[in-house]
Design a protein around this motif. Structure first.
Motif, PDB file in Angstrom:
ATOM      1  N   ALA A 691      -3.881 -35.820 -15.092  1.00  0.00           N
ATOM      2  CA  ALA A 691      -4.370 -36.302 -13.725  1.00  0.00           C
ATOM      3  C   ALA A 691      -3.769 -35.083 -12.695  1.00  0.00           C
ATOM      4  O   ALA A 691      -4.352 -34.677 -11.809  1.00  0.00           O
ATOM      5  N   SER A 692      -2.320 -34.658 -12.845  1.00  0.00           N
ATOM      6  CA  SER A 692      -1.975 -33.755 -11.790  1.00  0.00           C
ATOM      7  C   SER A 692      -2.553 -32.462 -11.744  1.00  0.00           C
ATOM      8  O   SER A 692      -2.926 -31.988 -10.822  1.00  0.00           O
ATOM      9  N   CYS A 693      -3.066 -32.110 -12.906  1.00  0.00           N
ATOM     10  CA  CYS A 693      -3.786 -30.613 -12.997  1.00  0.00           C
ATOM     11  C   CYS A 693      -5.213 -30.870 -12.361  1.00  0.00           C
ATOM     12  O   CYS A 693      -5.883 -30.289 -11.604  1.00  0.00           O
ATOM     13  N   HIS A 694      -6.086 -31.951 -13.083  1.00  0.00           N
ATOM     14  CA  HIS A 694      -7.280 -32.180 -12.503  1.00  0.00           C
ATOM     15  C   HIS A 694      -7.462 -32.651 -10.982  1.00  0.00           C
ATOM     16  O   HIS A 694      -8.600 -32.433 -10.454  1.00  0.00           O
ATOM     17  N   LYS A 695      -6.484 -32.882 -10.567  1.00  0.00           N
ATOM     18  CA  LYS A 695      -6.439 -33.171  -8.850  1.00  0.00           C
ATOM     19  C   LYS A 695      -6.721 -31.972  -8.212  1.00  0.00           C
ATOM     20  O   LYS A 695      -7.632 -32.081  -7.256  1.00  0.00           O
ATOM     21  N   SER A 696      -6.376 -30.767  -8.388  1.00  0.00           N
ATOM     22  CA  SER A 696      -6.586 -29.459  -7.853  1.00  0.00           C
ATOM     23  C   SER A 696      -7.999 -28.814  -8.695  1.00  0.00           C
ATOM     24  O   SER A 696      -8.734 -28.191  -7.993  1.00  0.00           O
ATOM     25  N   ILE A 697      -8.177 -29.070  -9.870  1.00  0.00           N
ATOM     26  CA  ILE A 697      -9.177 -28.236 -10.461  1.00  0.00           C
ATOM     27  C   ILE A 697     -10.530 -29.040 -10.310  1.00  0.00           C
ATOM     28  O   ILE A 697     -11.641 -28.015 -10.198  1.00  0.00           O
ATOM     29  N   ASP A 698     -10.758 -30.147 -10.301  1.00  0.00           N
ATOM     30  CA  ASP A 698     -11.920 -30.908 -10.429  1.00  0.00           C
ATOM     31  C   ASP A 698     -12.837 -30.506  -9.273  1.00  0.00           C
ATOM     32  O   ASP A 698     -14.046 -30.508  -9.131  1.00  0.00           O
ATOM     33  N   PRO A 699     -12.158 -30.948  -7.925  1.00  0.00           N
ATOM     34  CA  PRO A 699     -12.932 -30.911  -6.823  1.00  0.00           C
ATOM     35  C   PRO A 699     -13.866 -29.497  -6.601  1.00  0.00           C
ATOM     36  O   PRO A 699     -14.830 -29.819  -6.055  1.00  0.00           O
ATOM     37  N   PRO A 700     -13.347 -28.374  -6.688  1.00  0.00           N
ATOM     38  CA  PRO A 700     -14.038 -27.140  -6.460  1.00  0.00           C
ATOM     39  C   PRO A 700     -15.315 -27.366  -7.445  1.00  0.00           C
ATOM     40  O   PRO A 700     -16.364 -26.757  -7.131  1.00  0.00           O
ATOM     41  N   GLY A 701     -15.074 -27.678  -8.783  1.00  0.00           N
ATOM     42  CA  GLY A 701     -16.212 -27.994  -9.624  1.00  0.00           C
ATOM     43  C   GLY A 701     -17.332 -28.937  -9.574  1.00  0.00           C
ATOM     44  O   GLY A 701     -18.386 -28.640  -9.697  1.00  0.00           O
ATOM     45  N   PHE A 702     -16.725 -30.021  -8.978  1.00  0.00           N
ATOM     46  CA  PHE A 702     -17.723 -31.173  -8.384  1.00  0.00           C
ATOM     47  C   PHE A 702     -18.556 -30.478  -7.365  1.00  0.00           C
ATOM     48  O   PHE A 702     -19.976 -30.811  -7.455  1.00  0.00           O
ATOM     49  N   VAL A 743     -26.886 -36.241 -10.049  1.00  0.00           N
ATOM     50  CA  VAL A 743     -25.992 -35.348  -9.543  1.00  0.00           C
ATOM     51  C   VAL A 743     -25.123 -35.695  -8.645  1.00  0.00           C
ATOM     52  O   VAL A 743     -25.544 -36.181  -7.519  1.00  0.00           O
ATOM     53  N   ASP A 744     -23.963 -36.061  -8.556  1.00  0.00           N
ATOM     54  CA  ASP A 744     -22.839 -36.278  -7.408  1.00  0.00           C
ATOM     55  C   ASP A 744     -21.742 -34.953  -7.179  1.00  0.00           C
ATOM     56  O   ASP A 744     -21.077 -35.012  -7.962  1.00  0.00           O
ATOM     57  N   SER A 745     -22.037 -34.643  -6.161  1.00  0.00           N
ATOM     58  CA  SER A 745     -21.235 -33.277  -5.714  1.00  0.00           C
ATOM     59  C   SER A 745     -20.131 -33.629  -4.785  1.00  0.00           C
ATOM     60  O   SER A 745     -19.479 -32.526  -4.099  1.00  0.00           O
ATOM     61  N   SER A 746     -19.924 -34.755  -4.511  1.00  0.00           N
ATOM     62  CA  SER A 746     -18.745 -35.163  -3.427  1.00  0.00           C
ATOM     63  C   SER A 746     -17.365 -35.085  -4.320  1.00  0.00           C
ATOM     64  O   SER A 746     -17.041 -34.770  -5.521  1.00  0.00           O
ATOM     65  N   GLY A 747     -16.285 -35.069  -3.566  1.00  0.00           N
ATOM     66  CA  GLY A 747     -14.860 -35.098  -4.091  1.00  0.00           C
ATOM     67  C   GLY A 747     -14.066 -35.114  -2.942  1.00  0.00           C
ATOM     68  O   GLY A 747     -14.323 -35.381  -2.010  1.00  0.00           O
ATOM     69  N   VAL A 748     -12.634 -35.130  -3.363  1.00  0.00           N
ATOM     70  CA  VAL A 748     -11.763 -35.064  -2.450  1.00  0.00           C
ATOM     71  C   VAL A 748     -10.644 -33.831  -2.740  1.00  0.00           C
ATOM     72  O   VAL A 748     -10.171 -33.609  -4.150  1.00  0.00           O
ATOM     73  N   THR A 749     -10.473 -32.978  -1.848  1.00  0.00           N
ATOM     74  CA  THR A 749      -9.570 -31.876  -2.206  1.00  0.00           C
ATOM     75  C   THR A 749      -8.040 -32.548  -2.672  1.00  0.00           C
ATOM     76  O   THR A 749      -7.642 -33.364  -2.234  1.00  0.00           O
TER      77      THR A 749
END
Length: 827
Positions: A691-702, A743-749
């Motif tokens: 979770a600690s890594c995906h918190k920063s990695i996933d948002p730009p990808g989403f 597709v859901d392209s939302s996220g939280v930075t």
């Protein structure tokens, strides 16, 4: 304090006030020899490992260490440790620079080697890069001295490449008159005379009057159709003018009509060398396309229909005739050989011959010449023929040789001139004598002059003075600075004009930089830099799945256009000094017809890349939403927010995520369409370490999930097994696939800022303008100097940012400040 601090870490730590106490209290529990979490063992981290200590400083500065679950140091202790460690690192780095320079022994990489020999020998047809072992990447690039090595195998390859380069440039042919060959293609793709042009055609092409219409077999898994034939008309390698009478058509039951879209074709060799790529003329009479290219003897020629493939056809009946787009060819013409690309026959002997032998004449070798028989290539036939060298030494009916009345004097004169250009400076006397001795010895043994000079030239090209950049600690002299500038912006050796320039003043350096950026040779820099920075070199590593994404299958023209768009965007940023933020948000795209079709834009025709203004609220603009980038961050079957997110963090923001832990596991995409990638990631990220890594990695990808594997916009995922069937007609293409979940392209930075789509995420990135600019400066400086950014370089980088801030960090302004910096102008 632990007894272990009597190790090497103590020697370094005690020189930084408070470091011993800080490390004992907050670091060594996890990073000692027994634990070494994350692969970091502070007990054995040597004093001289400045890069390792810089990493320690950065992790503490960013708050990553000590981890939040552990007792945190006071602000005073943390700041004191960082201040002391930073001062020590800066002092030690600068000391290393003074003593040995910032850049270690830097060698020409394969790309630079090939470019250099092509330009040095005036032989642009040389193919050498693939002969040499590739250099590993370091700090994102393959020209970094730190990662370069030299081995016996590499040295043997350099010897072979040097021999091939010299032999290929000799061009021992007397003056030849160009000949013109006009021919026609048959329905089988053979070259025929016009009187022989007949037949009913095959499934792939149709004769219509004097035209041969190239079509495609439906439902074929082959690559886009090529018609090929060994070119037996060309007896000598050289420059040839090619002319093709052709037209783009709609083939409709034996009639030729106006096509609904433009088409692109190319003439290639079977070895994948593109001789010319062009828009196919339209209209009832078509047009004549003309271009010039180097041609080897006996090459197979392919007329390659870049924009035609299976999807362009639809049978009107189960076994009825074809109806679809095609390219009609009336005739094909070859004229040559010429000694130069300008097709001026007054240039014999060739320019590459004059580079090696000046104005010395040639003559046929005979037994009574008193000289040994000229050597032929020692390479196997297939190697020599592939590289077009087998005919470099002879012209029917006999062997040719270079004639010198004063062979030793001519050898020294020619060699001195050659070494000055090859070494990028005037050679010292001992260097000349060392290489000249090979030629003199051969001359005394009655070898032909060209065989003697081959030995001397090969010795020069295998010398460290040619292969390595000759630089001394401190400020570069004028010649070394010219070399650094030339290999940065032209990816090749400096020409005579550049070496003669005085580059010691800021004004002269800036004038030269602008001239070099405006020169067509700067295209090598644009292509090489973007190819490595943005991973464009990997664009052909995967192909879109032919069943899930049928509209992209075998679309070579689209992939080539996608790369051209990215390169053209970077070139436009350089040309017009556009802000660094253009990398993520722009009001224009650099596209052609096929990219306009992919992006849903209208009014663009032809293969030429041109600047097109974007409509309001377009999701395009900037590198993130370009087809090339979206393709290299997908696998051809699915898209992954993890891969794309990590790419954005690394390539755009300069903040690459840490490597995943060994037990992180992989995320298998659900191609059945029952779950989305977001749902799979949510399950995967339940663990604290993930979770600690995906918190920063996933948002730009989403944020990029609305773009499919080739970069087209989508609202729903595609699936194999379930979902709504879609029949789509793109141009004349019949496309069918299944739609799955939305597709859901939302996220939280990572900072907690919410975004709904790519538009809002790009606005978020605009707020990181300085970070994006800093990443550009870091990468350009690394590429320009051949060394990564160290702690001591950071103040230079920040200085460049301050100097270009008022200009919105314009890309050309950044390049100017880089070449003016002490870092660029010093070893």
């Amino acid at each position: 304090m632990r007894a272990v601090l009597t190790s090497l870490v103590l020697i370094f730590a005690l020189q930084v006030r408070g470091a011993d106490t800080f490390l004992e209290r907050h670091c060594l529990d996890c990073h000692d020899q027994d634990t070494s979490k994350g692969g970091l063992d502070l007990e054995t981290l040597e004093k001289g490992n400045l890069a390792g200590w810089t990493q320690v400083l950065d992790r503490v500065t960013n708050g990553e260490m000590p981890p939040s679950r552990r007792r945190q140091p006071s602000a005073e202790d943390r700041n004191g440790f960082l201040r002391g460690l930073g001062e020590r690192l800066s002092r030690d780095w600068k000391k290393r620079y003074r003593e040995s320079g910032r850049v270690a022994g830097r060698r020409l990489n394969p790309t630079e080697y090939e470019n250099t020999l092509r330009d040095l020998l005036k032989a642009p047809w040389l193919e050498l890069k693939e002969m040499l072992p590739p250099d590993p990447e370091k700090h994102g690039f393959d020209n970094v001295a730190e990662a370069q090595e030299i081995s016996y195998v590499q040295m043997a390859k350099y010897l072979e490449a040097a021999e091939i380069a010299i032999d290929g440039a000799m061009r021992l042919h007397p003056t030849m008159e160009p000949e013109n060959y006009r021919t026609w293609f048959s329905e089988e793709g053979r070259y025929l005379g016009k009187g022989e042009f007949r037949g009913q055609g095959t499934g792939r092409n149709r004769p219509v009057g004097d035209w041969l219409v190239i079509l495609r077999q439906p439902n074929s898994a082959q690559a886009p159709f090529r018609i090929r034939k060994k070119n037996s008309t060309i007896q000598q390698p050289g420059w040839y003018r090619f002319r093709v009478k052709c037209r783009a058509v709609l083939y409709d039951h034996g009639k030729l009509k106006k096509p609904e879209r433009g088409h692109v074709a190319s003439l290639n060799t079977a070895a994948k060398r593109v001789l010319g790529r062009f828009d196919v003329p339209e209209g009832p009479d078509g047009g004549v396309v003309e271009f010039t290219a180097w041609q080897h003897r006996g090459d197979f020629l392919e007329f390659f229909c870049d924009s035609l493939d299976d999807r362009d056809f639809k049978r009107t009946e189960p076994k009825g005739p074809y109806r679809g787009d095609g390219i009609a060819i009336e005739w094909f013409e070859i004229e040559g050989p010429y000694p130069t690309k300008t097709c001026d026959n007054r240039g014999w002997p060739s320019e590459s011959y004059r580079t090696l032998f000046g104005d010395l004449p040639m003559a046929a070798w005979t037994e009574d010449s008193g000289l040994k028989k000229p050597e032929m290539l020692h390479l196997p036939d297939w190697t020599a023929n592939k590289r077009g060298l087998r005919d470099a030494f002879q012209h029917p009916p006999g062997l040719m040789m270079v004639v010198s009345q004063r062979p030793q004097a001519d050898a020294e004169r020619l060699l001195r001139n050659f070494m000055t250009r090859a070494y990028r400076r005037k050679p010292v006397e001992s260097e000349v004598k060392r290489c000249l001795a090979f030629a003199i010895n051969a001359i005394e043994q009655k070898a032909c002059f060209q065989d003697a000079m081959r030995l001397a030239y090969k010795a020069a090209l295998c010398s460290p003075d040619f292969l390595y950049f000759r630089e001394s600690p401190g400020r570069l002299d004028n010649e070394a600075l010219a070399s650094r500038l030339s290999y940065f912006l032209w990816r090749t050796h400096p020409d005579a004009d550049l070496l003669a320039k005085d580059l010691t003043t800021d004004e002269a350096l800036l004038v030269q930089l602008d001239q070099m950026l405006d020169d067509p040779r700067s295209g090598r820099f644009v292509s090489d830099f973007t190819g490595q920075w943005l991973d464009l070199r990997e664009v052909h590593d995967t192909s879109p799945d032919r069943y899930l994404f049928p509209e992209y299958f075998c679309d070579v023209h689209l992939v080539n256009s996608a790369v051209a768009e990215t390169e053209a965007t970077f070139a436009e940023m350089l040309r017009k000094d556009l802000p660094a933020i253009t990398a993520v948000k722009a009001d224009f795209v650099m596209i052609n017809e096929c990219l306009a079709e992919l992006y849903g834009l209208t009014g663009v025709r032809g293969r030429e890349i041109r600047r097109v203004a974007l409509p309001a609220q377009s999701p395009r603009g900037g590198f993130l939403t370009q087809s090339s980038v979206l393709k290299v961050t997908a696998n051809g079957l699915t898209t992954s927010p993890v891969i794309r997110g990590a790419w954005v963090l690394d390539r755009i923001l300069g903040a690459p995520p840490a490597a995943p832990p060994p037990d992180a596991g992989a995320i298998e995409p659900d191609t059945r369409g029952a779950t989305t990638i977001r749902q799979l990631l949510a399950k995967h990220s339940r663990g604290e370490s993930c979770a600690s890594c995906h918190k920063s990695i996933d948002p730009p990808g989403f944020a990029l999930e609305n773009f499919d594997v080739m970069g087209a916009w989508r609202e729903r995922y595609r699936t194999f097994e379930q979902g709504e069937v879609v029949d789509l007609k793109i141009a004349r293409r019949q496309v069918r696939y299944k739609l799955g979940l939305p597709v859901d392209s939302s996220g939280v930075t990572e900072e907690g800022q919410r975004f709904a789509d790519i538009h809002q995420f790009r606005d978020y990135l605009v707020g990181k303008e300085e970070q994006i600019a800093r990443n550009l400066v870091d990468r350009l400086m690394t590429f320009a100097t051949g060394a990564g950014i160290t702690y001591a370089d950071r103040e230079v980088v920040e200085g460049i940012l301050r100097q270009t801030r008022s200009n919105n960090y314009g890309l050309r302004s950044i390049a100017r400040r880089i070449v003016l910096s002490d870092t660029f102008r010093s070893k």
